[in-house]
Scaffold this active site. Structure first.
Site, short mmCIF file in Angstrom:
data_model
loop_
_atom_site.label_atom_id
_atom_site.label_comp_id
_atom_site.label_asym_id
_atom_site.label_seq_id
_atom_site.Cartn_x
_atom_site.Cartn_y
_atom_site.Cartn_z
N TYR A 104 -14.48 -3.39 7.81
CA TYR A 104 -13.17 -2.80 8.12
C TYR A 104 -12.79 -3.04 9.58
O TYR A 104 -11.65 -3.41 9.89
CB TYR A 104 -13.24 -1.30 7.82
CG TYR A 104 -11.93 -0.55 7.91
CD1 TYR A 104 -11.00 -0.61 6.88
CD2 TYR A 104 -11.65 0.27 9.01
CE1 TYR A 104 -9.81 0.11 6.96
CE2 TYR A 104 -10.47 0.99 9.09
CZ TYR A 104 -9.56 0.91 8.05
OH TYR A 104 -8.38 1.62 8.13
N THR A 126 -13.81 -5.43 11.53
CA THR A 126 -13.51 -6.85 11.70
C THR A 126 -12.12 -7.18 11.19
O THR A 126 -11.35 -7.91 11.84
CB THR A 126 -14.56 -7.70 10.96
OG1 THR A 126 -15.85 -7.44 11.51
CG2 THR A 126 -14.25 -9.18 11.06
N ALA A 127 -11.77 -6.64 10.03
CA ALA A 127 -10.46 -6.90 9.46
C ALA A 127 -9.35 -6.34 10.35
O ALA A 127 -8.33 -7.02 10.60
CB ALA A 127 -10.37 -6.28 8.06
N LYS A 128 -9.54 -5.14 10.85
CA LYS A 128 -8.50 -4.51 11.67
C LYS A 128 -8.37 -5.20 13.03
O LYS A 128 -7.26 -5.28 13.59
CB LYS A 128 -8.80 -3.02 11.84
CG LYS A 128 -8.64 -2.21 10.55
CD LYS A 128 -7.27 -2.40 9.92
CE LYS A 128 -7.00 -1.37 8.83
NZ LYS A 128 -5.66 -1.57 8.20
N GLY A 147 1.69 3.26 -2.42
CA GLY A 147 1.48 4.22 -3.50
C GLY A 147 1.13 5.62 -3.04
O GLY A 147 1.31 6.58 -3.79
N GLY A 172 0.82 -1.21 0.00
CA GLY A 172 0.00 0.00 0.00
C GLY A 172 0.85 1.25 0.00
O GLY A 172 0.50 2.27 0.60
#
Length: 253
Positions: free
Chosen positions: A154, A156-158, A15, A13
């Protein structure tokens, strides 16, 4: 770190925003950098800027949720720069919506980039670290891991990345590899600017409102996160592992 260990870092990530700031900081710390991002043009430009400043870097276009692409990207970095001893899993996307409006695709896309992406990138990179007996893994979590309206995917992912980090620390510690997570609060990036636009506020007003709720009375900048990454990947952080560090301008529960 001794001369027997390579000083090569991979930042996903990279960029723009936080990832780009981390790449620049680690380059300044003397690491050769593999900048990875879905936006290949952006990371190639970032790599060129690092090289122009006297550093060593390559930009690689990659979808980190693809096992084949992730493994190929790590192999390319290892082949062109040397075996990576630092991995920063920063790649992330948002697909915000309330639970009853959220599609399967929005759920899968967010967990795919954050969780699957971090998994396949780490699995590919860790073998280089364990072979050298030294490594640093930093995963980007978020204060949203504590729960945030409209971000069930988001959040949940984090939150998952925090458990992922702690397990990596347990499994890889005996090989000289540490794993830690950073949970940023409000950071001024294109992502938060997009959130402001989505809710109908100017980015300036959005930041001002956020700053009033932050104890240090300002929003964060990408460099605030890059500074913490710089410490966590240093030799001096060798006894810090399995931790989640909230970088949010104040305490979080």
């Amino acid at each position: 770190m001794t001369d027997s260990h390579s000083r090569v870092a991979i930042v996903t990530g990279a960029g723009r925003g936080i990832g780009a700031a981390i790449a620049r900081r680690l380059a300044g710390d003397g690491f050769a950098i593999g900048l990875l991002d879905l936006d290949e043009a952006a990371v190639k430009q970032g790599a060129e800027a690092i090289v122009a400043g006297g550093g060593k870097a390559i930009g690689v276009g990659v979808d980190v949720s693809s096992t084949e692409q992730a493994e190929a990207a790590v192999a390319r970095v290892a082949g062109e720069l040397g075996p990576p001893t630092v991995l920063v899993n920063n790649a992330g996307i948002t697909r915000d919506n309330l639970l009853f409006k959220m599609s399967d695709q929005d759920w899968d896309a967010v967990l795919g980039v954050h969780l699957r992406g971090s998994f396949v990138m780490t699995r590919a990179a860790q073998k280089h670290m364990t072979e050298q007996g030294w490594g640093r893994i930093v995963n980007l979590s978020s204060v949203s891991a504590l729960g945030n309206r409209g971000q069930v995917n988001y959040s949940t992912a984090k939150a998952g990345l925090q458990g992922f980090t702690k397990t990596l620390a347990i499994e890889l510690g005996k090989f000289g590899v540490t794993a830690n997570a950073i949970a940023p609060g409000f950071i001024a990036t294109d992502m938060t600017a997009a959130t402001a636009e989505r809710i109908g506020l100017s980015f300036e007003d959005f930041q001002a409102a956020a700053a009033k709720e932050i104890p240090v009375r300002r929003v964060g900048q990408p460099d605030d996160i890059a500074h913490v990454v710089s410490f966590l990947v240093s030799e001096g952080a060798g006894f810090v592992s399995g931790q989640v560090i909230y970088v949010a301008g104040g305490p979080k529960d």
